[in-house]
Write an enzyme that holds these catalytic residues in place. Structure first.
Site, short mmCIF file in Angstrom:
data_model
loop_
_atom_site.label_atom_id
_atom_site.label_comp_id
_atom_site.label_asym_id
_atom_site.label_seq_id
_atom_site.Cartn_x
_atom_site.Cartn_y
_atom_site.Cartn_z
N LYS A 131 0.88 -1.18 0.00
CA LYS A 131 0.00 0.00 0.00
C LYS A 131 0.90 1.22 0.00
CE LYS A 131 -4.38 1.11 0.11
NZ LYS A 131 -5.56 0.35 -0.38
N ASP A 171 -7.02 4.19 -4.69
CA ASP A 171 -7.68 4.08 -3.38
C ASP A 171 -8.28 5.48 -3.16
OD1 ASP A 171 -7.83 2.12 -0.90
OD2 ASP A 171 -7.44 4.08 -0.03
P1 NDP Z 1 -12.98 7.71 -3.07
O1 NDP Z 1 -11.88 8.70 -2.89
O2 NDP Z 1 -13.53 7.47 -4.43
O3 NDP Z 1 -14.20 8.05 -2.11
C1 NDP Z 1 -14.02 8.15 -0.73
C2 NDP Z 1 -15.34 8.51 -0.10
O4 NDP Z 1 -15.23 8.41 1.31
C3 NDP Z 1 -15.79 9.93 -0.39
O5 NDP Z 1 -17.19 9.97 -0.39
C4 NDP Z 1 -15.20 10.70 0.78
O6 NDP Z 1 -15.84 11.94 1.07
C5 NDP Z 1 -15.43 9.71 1.90
N1 NDP Z 1 -14.45 9.90 2.97
C6 NDP Z 1 -13.10 9.86 2.86
N2 NDP Z 1 -12.53 10.12 4.04
C7 NDP Z 1 -13.55 10.33 4.90
C8 NDP Z 1 -13.60 10.64 6.27
N3 NDP Z 1 -12.48 10.78 7.00
N4 NDP Z 1 -14.83 10.77 6.84
C9 NDP Z 1 -15.97 10.63 6.11
N5 NDP Z 1 -15.97 10.34 4.80
C10 NDP Z 1 -14.77 10.19 4.22
O7 NDP Z 1 -12.40 6.35 -2.45
P2 NDP Z 1 -12.88 4.85 -2.70
O8 NDP Z 1 -14.35 4.81 -2.90
O9 NDP Z 1 -11.98 4.25 -3.70
O10 NDP Z 1 -12.50 4.17 -1.28
C11 NDP Z 1 -13.43 4.08 -0.20
C12 NDP Z 1 -12.98 2.99 0.75
O11 NDP Z 1 -12.92 1.74 0.05
C13 NDP Z 1 -11.59 3.16 1.37
O12 NDP Z 1 -11.59 2.59 2.66
C14 NDP Z 1 -10.70 2.32 0.46
O13 NDP Z 1 -9.51 1.91 1.12
C15 NDP Z 1 -11.63 1.15 0.20
N6 NDP Z 1 -11.35 0.34 -0.99
C16 NDP Z 1 -11.24 0.88 -2.22
C17 NDP Z 1 -11.03 0.08 -3.33
C18 NDP Z 1 -10.99 0.62 -4.71
O14 NDP Z 1 -10.92 -0.18 -5.64
N7 NDP Z 1 -11.08 1.92 -4.92
C19 NDP Z 1 -10.83 -1.38 -3.18
C20 NDP Z 1 -11.07 -1.87 -1.84
C21 NDP Z 1 -11.28 -1.03 -0.80
P3 NDP Z 1 -15.25 13.34 0.49
O15 NDP Z 1 -15.66 13.37 -0.94
O16 NDP Z 1 -15.88 14.36 1.35
O17 NDP Z 1 -13.76 13.27 0.68
O1 2IT Z 2 -7.87 -1.69 -0.83
C1 2IT Z 2 -7.82 -2.19 -1.98
O2 2IT Z 2 -7.96 -3.41 -2.17
C2 2IT Z 2 -7.61 -1.28 -3.11
N1 2IT Z 2 -7.54 -0.08 -2.92
C3 2IT Z 2 -7.43 -1.84 -4.49
C4 2IT Z 2 -6.04 -2.35 -4.70
C5 2IT Z 2 -5.70 -2.77 -6.10
O3 2IT Z 2 -4.52 -3.11 -6.30
O4 2IT Z 2 -6.55 -2.78 -6.99
#
Ligand code: NDP
Ligand code: 2IT
Length: 450
Positions: A131, A171
């Protein structure tokens, strides 16, 4: 067990982790959650004690920390801190996302890298764990500022990654736009075109459904858990938090499976739409949050829904909950609200959104609960499929990829059932932790002491 081999003790083990990693509270939390289920298993399989596998698994292979200097639109020199934690490459190249958020620090990236070890093992694909990211805040930055930051970040990171070495992805704060800038810079510096990043655009080696994969996978995983109990998503009221990549496509798949999505959120609060989202409303959200980088409150104004500033959605009455924003966004008091309102199941779309106390409360109340390392593994799985397509220089059709994603989520569910069933009930935390552990642990034993 031979007398010479002392069983692992949870308190002693955790005391060692805390001592070696002072102040890294998120990392301690992630290790504690895993250790709680794998230590009893390890004590029944002393080869893993003898080889000190859990001690070794909680120490990253290496951590790279670097300065990132860039120039903003006013010509000011700005400095951020960049990181890549290469956690474990026992079963494949380091693999995991990059997070750009002002809160990023070593503790958060180590918790995420550690979780990734178990998640990537569960996917059935050959991927190790890592990461990275930076304490860079993309909010309010111009397009060119984002580009210059991504290029500066990649200038250093490029020395440490490669298609068979370490393959980063997105992420929080890193989507297709940032991946494109970083891939462009990597290609320029290395003079090579390889699949060193995933989540790329389709024109230059990206995979269909990578964008949708985490959210879709989370909805599929919930469907698997409900099916195991003779139920389904159809007709269920759903709470989703977040409104970024994971939340958007989790909501989309839930709607298509017959669920009603009542809420979404961002860091300023949540919206509650009692009529539920539909395709048109979701299109608006995707444009608002991904293209215009707006606030979720704008949805409430446009569709006459409620906006609750500074709050999370867990007190709204519903059947299913999907925390898809960030770590520790579902605490004990939130779990108590869900229990009080008759919630049946929770699937984590984010990484570690539920605190340990909240997980315990849900477990005691007999609410089905899946940890992110199982239910959000669809994203990294399709990243793995993107790596395969890049290696064979082909791209697969949407239907084929969606089928493969469904199969992988089904297989992850099966592993959780195999390792986590006790008295007709599946403990998905235990199942995911042990199943994820076994494959990596066996590889580490096979390699000897390295
Ligand atoms: P994005 O940046 O696309 O979206 C993040 C979302 O979470 C936004 O709505 C943001 O709000 C909100 N957010 C972020 N920080 C906070 C906080 N401290 N308090 C409240 N809301 C918050 O990220 P992703 O959708 O990609 O990721 C979301 C989660 O999923 C994370 O935990 C990530 O690690 C996990 N994840 C992502 C994957 C991926 O493929 N993208 C894969 C597996 C897990 P705002 O717009 O106000 O910042
Ligand atoms: O938390 C996760 O699994 C991710 N942000 C995606 C990682 C990846 O390599 O696609």
């Amino acid at each position: 067990m031979s007398a010479a081999i002392k069983p692992l003790n949870m308190d002693e083990f955790m005391a060692g982790v805390v001592k070696r990693n002072p102040g890294e509270t998120e990392f301690h939390q992630a290790v504690e959650e895993v250790a709680g289920s794998v230590i009893p298993y390890i004590n029944e399989n002393p080869v893993f004690i003898e080889n000190r596998i859990l001690e070794r698994m909680t120490e990253p292979d290496r951590t790279i920390i670097f300065r990132v200097c860039w120039e903003d639109d006013e010509g000011n020199v700005r400095t951020n801190r960049g990181y890549r934690v290469q956690f474990n490459n026992s079963i494949g190249p380091y693999k995991g996302g990059l997070r750009f958020h002002h809160s990023v620090n070593l503790s958060i990236l180590k918790f995420l890298g550690f979780e990734q070890t178990f998640k990537n093992s569960l996917t059935t694909l050959p991927m190790g764990s890592g990461k990275g990211g930076a304490d860079f805040n993309p909010k309010g930055k111009s397009e060119r500022e984002i580009m210059r930051f991504c290029q500066a970040f990649m200038t250093e990171l490029s020395k440490h990654i490669g298609a068979d070495v370490d393959v980063p992805a997105g992420d929080i704060g890193v989507g297709a736009r940032e991946i494109s800038y970083m891939f462009g810079q990597y290609k320029r510096l290395k003079n090579e075109f390889t699949g060193t990043l995933t989540g790329k655009s389709l024109e230059f080696g990206g995979s269909l459904i990578r964008k949708e994969a985490t959210g879709y996978g989370c909805a599929y995983f919930m469907e698997e858990m409900l099916k195991h109990k003779g139920d389904s998503i159809k007709g269920k009221n759903c709470l989703v938090s977040g409104s970024g990549n994971v939340a958007q496509f989790c909501a989309q798949k839930l709607m298509h499976l017959g669920g009603k999505v009542l809420t979404l959120s961002d860091s300023s609060g949540f919206i509650y739409d009692p009529e539920g989202l539909n395709d048109e409303k979701l299109e608006y959200i995707i444009d608002l949050k991904t293209n215009r980088r707006g606030r979720i409150s704008e949805y409430a104004e446009k569709y006459k829904a409620e906006f609750h500033a500074g709050k999370r959605p867990w007190a709204i009455k519903a059947d299913l909950a999907f925390p898809c924003a960030t770590q520790n966004e579902l605490e004990l008091s939130d779990a108590e609200e869900l229990i009080k309102n008759g919630c049946k199941a929770v699937a984590e779309g984010a990484n570690m959104p539920t605190t340990i106390e909240a997980v315990e409360a849900l477990h005691k109340a007999n609410i089905v609960f899946s940890p992110g390392k199982a239910s959000n593994a669809g994203g990294v799985s399709v990243s793995g499929l993107e790596m395969t397509q890049n290696s064979i220089r082909l791209s697969w059709a949407r239907e084929e990829l969606e089928e493969r994603l469904k199969t992988i989520m089904h297989d992850i569910h099966k592993q959780c059932v195999d390792y986590g069933t006790e008295k007709n009930r599946v403990d998905y935390v235990k199942g995911a932790n042990i199943a994820g552990f076994v494959k990596v642990a066996k590889a580490m034993v096979a390699y000897g002491v390295i």
